[in-house]
Design an enzyme around this catalytic site. Structure first.
Site, mmCIF file in Angstrom:
data_model
loop_
_atom_site.group_PDB
_atom_site.id
_atom_site.type_symbol
_atom_site.label_atom_id
_atom_site.label_comp_id
_atom_site.label_asym_id
_atom_site.label_seq_id
_atom_site.Cartn_x
_atom_site.Cartn_y
_atom_site.Cartn_z
ATOM 1 N N ARG A 210 4.958 54.538 25.410
ATOM 2 C CA ARG A 210 5.265 54.736 26.830
ATOM 3 C C ARG A 210 4.066 55.353 27.548
ATOM 4 O O ARG A 210 3.732 54.973 28.675
ATOM 5 C CB ARG A 210 6.506 55.625 26.974
ATOM 6 C CG ARG A 210 7.781 54.910 26.553
ATOM 7 C CD ARG A 210 9.030 55.677 26.971
ATOM 8 N NE ARG A 210 9.364 56.724 26.025
ATOM 9 C CZ ARG A 210 10.365 56.623 25.135
ATOM 10 N NH1 ARG A 210 11.142 55.560 25.094
ATOM 11 N NH2 ARG A 210 10.607 57.620 24.319
ATOM 12 N N PHE A 226 14.572 45.150 29.372
ATOM 13 C CA PHE A 226 15.341 45.975 28.432
ATOM 14 C C PHE A 226 14.945 47.444 28.661
ATOM 15 O O PHE A 226 14.527 48.143 27.741
ATOM 16 C CB PHE A 226 15.084 45.573 26.975
ATOM 17 C CG PHE A 226 15.220 44.099 26.698
ATOM 18 C CD1 PHE A 226 16.475 43.553 26.452
ATOM 19 C CD2 PHE A 226 14.102 43.279 26.674
ATOM 20 C CE1 PHE A 226 16.604 42.190 26.173
ATOM 21 C CE2 PHE A 226 14.223 41.915 26.413
ATOM 22 C CZ PHE A 226 15.476 41.367 26.154
ATOM 23 N N ASP A 248 18.067 45.784 32.808
ATOM 24 C CA ASP A 248 18.867 46.052 31.611
ATOM 25 C C ASP A 248 20.281 45.531 31.867
ATOM 26 O O ASP A 248 20.696 45.377 33.019
ATOM 27 C CB ASP A 248 18.906 47.554 31.299
ATOM 28 C CG ASP A 248 19.258 47.836 29.845
ATOM 29 O OD1 ASP A 248 18.337 48.097 29.046
ATOM 30 O OD2 ASP A 248 20.459 47.791 29.493
ATOM 31 N N SER A 249 21.020 45.267 30.786
ATOM 32 C CA SER A 249 22.386 44.775 30.953
ATOM 33 C C SER A 249 23.403 45.920 31.044
ATOM 34 O O SER A 249 24.560 45.675 31.326
ATOM 35 C CB SER A 249 22.746 43.855 29.783
ATOM 36 O OG SER A 249 22.541 44.526 28.574
ATOM 37 N N ASP A 298 11.014 45.145 25.423
ATOM 38 C CA ASP A 298 11.439 46.053 24.348
ATOM 39 C C ASP A 298 12.907 45.788 24.013
ATOM 40 O O ASP A 298 13.780 46.616 24.273
ATOM 41 C CB ASP A 298 11.230 47.515 24.785
ATOM 42 C CG ASP A 298 11.527 48.491 23.666
ATOM 43 O OD1 ASP A 298 11.505 48.081 22.490
ATOM 44 O OD2 ASP A 298 11.784 49.679 23.966
ATOM 45 N N CYS A 338 11.907 45.705 17.071
ATOM 46 C CA CYS A 338 12.350 46.805 16.209
ATOM 47 C C CYS A 338 13.244 46.243 15.107
ATOM 48 O O CYS A 338 14.054 46.960 14.524
ATOM 49 C CB CYS A 338 13.053 47.898 17.015
ATOM 50 S SG CYS A 338 14.495 47.325 17.905
HETATM 51 N N1 SAH Z 1 12.637 50.474 26.396
HETATM 52 C C1 SAH Z 1 13.692 51.442 26.166
HETATM 53 C C2 SAH Z 1 14.589 51.089 25.002
HETATM 54 C C3 SAH Z 1 15.218 49.703 25.041
HETATM 55 S S1 SAH Z 1 16.616 49.527 24.012
HETATM 56 C C4 SAH Z 1 13.068 52.822 26.034
HETATM 57 O O1 SAH Z 1 11.853 52.959 25.867
HETATM 58 O O2 SAH Z 1 13.816 53.812 26.069
HETATM 59 C C5 SAH Z 1 17.236 47.956 24.366
HETATM 60 C C6 SAH Z 1 17.990 47.821 25.670
HETATM 61 O O3 SAH Z 1 18.283 46.449 25.843
HETATM 62 C C7 SAH Z 1 19.334 48.529 25.780
HETATM 63 O O4 SAH Z 1 19.292 49.393 26.874
HETATM 64 C C8 SAH Z 1 20.377 47.405 26.041
HETATM 65 O O5 SAH Z 1 21.346 47.781 27.004
HETATM 66 C C9 SAH Z 1 19.506 46.308 26.569
HETATM 67 N N2 SAH Z 1 19.936 44.922 26.382
HETATM 68 C C10 SAH Z 1 20.419 44.323 25.264
HETATM 69 N N3 SAH Z 1 20.549 42.989 25.448
HETATM 70 C C11 SAH Z 1 20.156 42.723 26.716
HETATM 71 C C12 SAH Z 1 20.040 41.535 27.491
HETATM 72 N N4 SAH Z 1 20.331 40.340 26.986
HETATM 73 N N5 SAH Z 1 19.567 41.637 28.755
HETATM 74 C C13 SAH Z 1 19.250 42.843 29.271
HETATM 75 N N6 SAH Z 1 19.317 43.996 28.577
HETATM 76 C C14 SAH Z 1 19.764 43.942 27.309
#
Ligand code: SAH
Length: 394
Positions: A210, A226, A248-249, A298, A338
């Site tokens: 980050r 995400f 994000d979803s 991510d 991940c």
């Molecule tokens: N980048 C973040 C962590 C991401 S975790 C950080 O640094 O803190 C993954 C995220 O993807 C979660 O918040 C989840 O809600 C989201 N997610 C999962 N599938 C998704 C999709 N198809 N579209 C959008 N968001 C999604």
């Protein structure tokens, strides 16, 4: 003493100090222990190999506590916990964050136990029968060795089911002033929801990545896919991004992301927060001929194990291909996996295929991984799950 006798030749992985024994490697179990109880692992010629915890319902039937013929007791775990704390002290993390991983399971010699420290609060996950068996002892030792007084339990990961364990969430020791806990990471503040946040509340493993995004985001139009509670978005804003779209979803995650932007007095007016599916949104942006200087991908774990690697590869290729198309020449893609089932080599191949099919030329500028508070045992490469690449679109 309970003992697990291995089939002939199946001691090889233990001799290389890998800590897992799968059910198929076992010839016979003598005096079968309770779930999480301690067993000796013996070769087919009854030679002592290791002492381990026993998981009767899991494919991973035993996980090694020690390769020495030594007692596995309270003092044994005290030494392991102390050693993990010493490792974190060497990292000088206090200048970077008051949220970091204190114990990382197999990598710190305590299979199944995860402990994250958020300021004065410890959040514990017991993911295996063995760590569940010793949980109360481990909790007492954690308080003794850190001098802290509160532990919150988040043993709600799906993998517990494989171990025959139920979900457990709640206060394990002491009191919590609130479920929302603020941490400071590289001088930015993040409110973490210990009760309902992902994992133990946040993705501590991305801390250094980050910061890298913060350094690279100046004057950039950024798309953070995400985004969860805004980790990369907030860093991009702090780095002087021209604009950030955060997707994000999860509505809850996005609400916390907005709060976190305000908490840091960053310009909300430069940010567009979109609740939606990244797979669909990237297509929509492509159809609208949108373009960006920096895209962060991510996603959640697409492949927990190698068995799902192929399906996962399609998912990664899809979003990375679309992202390459949305990048302006000279733009950067910061892309992560991940998935334990996708190794660094495969991930790089997937990204190469995505660039090729998108018809763009790109270079890898940097390889990224999880922070040093998530160390990797040389004998347990599975501990290295987070891989990232920063690619420059030519
Ligand atoms: N980048 C973040 C962590 C991401 S975790 C950080 O640094 O803190 C993954 C995220 O993807 C979660 O918040 C989840 O809600 C989201 N997610 C999962 N599938 C998704 C999709 N198809 N579209 C959008 N968001 C999604």
């Amino acid at each position: 003493m309970s003992a697990v006798i291995l089939k002939p030749g199946r001691e090889k992985s233990l001799l290389r100090r890998h800590p897992w024994i799968f059910s198929g490697a076992i010839q016979q179990v003598e005096q079968e222990p309770v779930s999480g109880g301690t067993v000796d692992l013996l070769s087919s010629t009854r030679q002592f190999l290791a002492r381990a915890s026993y998981s009767p319902t899991s494919q991973i039937r035993a996980r090694v506590w020690t390769f020495e013929d030594e007692p596995v007791d309270r003092e044994f775990f005290r030494r392991k916990i102390r050693s993990a704390i010493d490792t974190r002290q060497r990292l000088q993390l206090q200048d970077r964050s008051n949220g970091y991983r204190l114990i990382y399971a197999e990598s710190d010699g305590i299979p199944g136990l995860i402990v994250d420290r958020y300021g004065e609060i410890l959040v514990l996950q017991a993911l295996t029968a063995g760590s569940e068996f010793w949980k109360e002892t481990l909790a007492d030792l954690l308080l003794e060795e850190t001098g802290l007084s509160a532990i919150y339990e988040r043993s709600d990961a799906d993998v517990r089911e494989l171990e025959g364990l139920e979900t457990k969430v709640g206060i394990l020791r002491g009191d919590l002033p609130s479920f929302i806990f603020p941490i400071t990471e590289h001088d930015l503040k993040f409110n973490i929801n210990l009760q309902s946040g992902h994992k133990t509340g946040s993705y501590l493993d991305q801390r250094e990545n980050r910061l890298r995004v913060r350094e690279l985001a100046t004057d950039k139009d950024v798309l953070d896919c995400f985004c969860y509670t805004g980790g990369f978005t907030i860093n991009a804003l702090a780095g002087g991004a021209k604009s950030v779209i955060a997707v994000d979803s999860s509505e809850d995650a996005l609400n916390l992301a907005k709060e976190n932007i305000a908490l840091n007095h960053l310009p909300l007016e430069k940010t567009t927060v979109i609740e939606g599916d990244v797979f669909l949104l990237l297509r929509k942006f492509r159809d609208e001929n949108r373009s960006f200087d920096m895209i962060v991908l991510d996603p959640p774990k697409f492949a927990p194990t190698a068995a799902q690697a192929e399906r996962a590869a399609r998912g990664y290729k899809d979003i990375n291909l679309l992202a390459f198309k949305l990048l302006r020449p000279g733009g950067t893609l910061v892309t992560f996996s991940c998935s334990g089932g996708v190794d660094a080599g495969l991930f790089q191949k997937i990204i190469a295929g995505a660039a090729l099919d998108a018809g763009v030329d790109a270079q890898i500028l940097e390889h990224l991984s999880q922070g040093a508070d998530h160390p990797v045992s040389l004998h347990f490469p599975e501990g290295a799950y987070l891989k990232g690449l920063i690619c420059l679109r030519k």
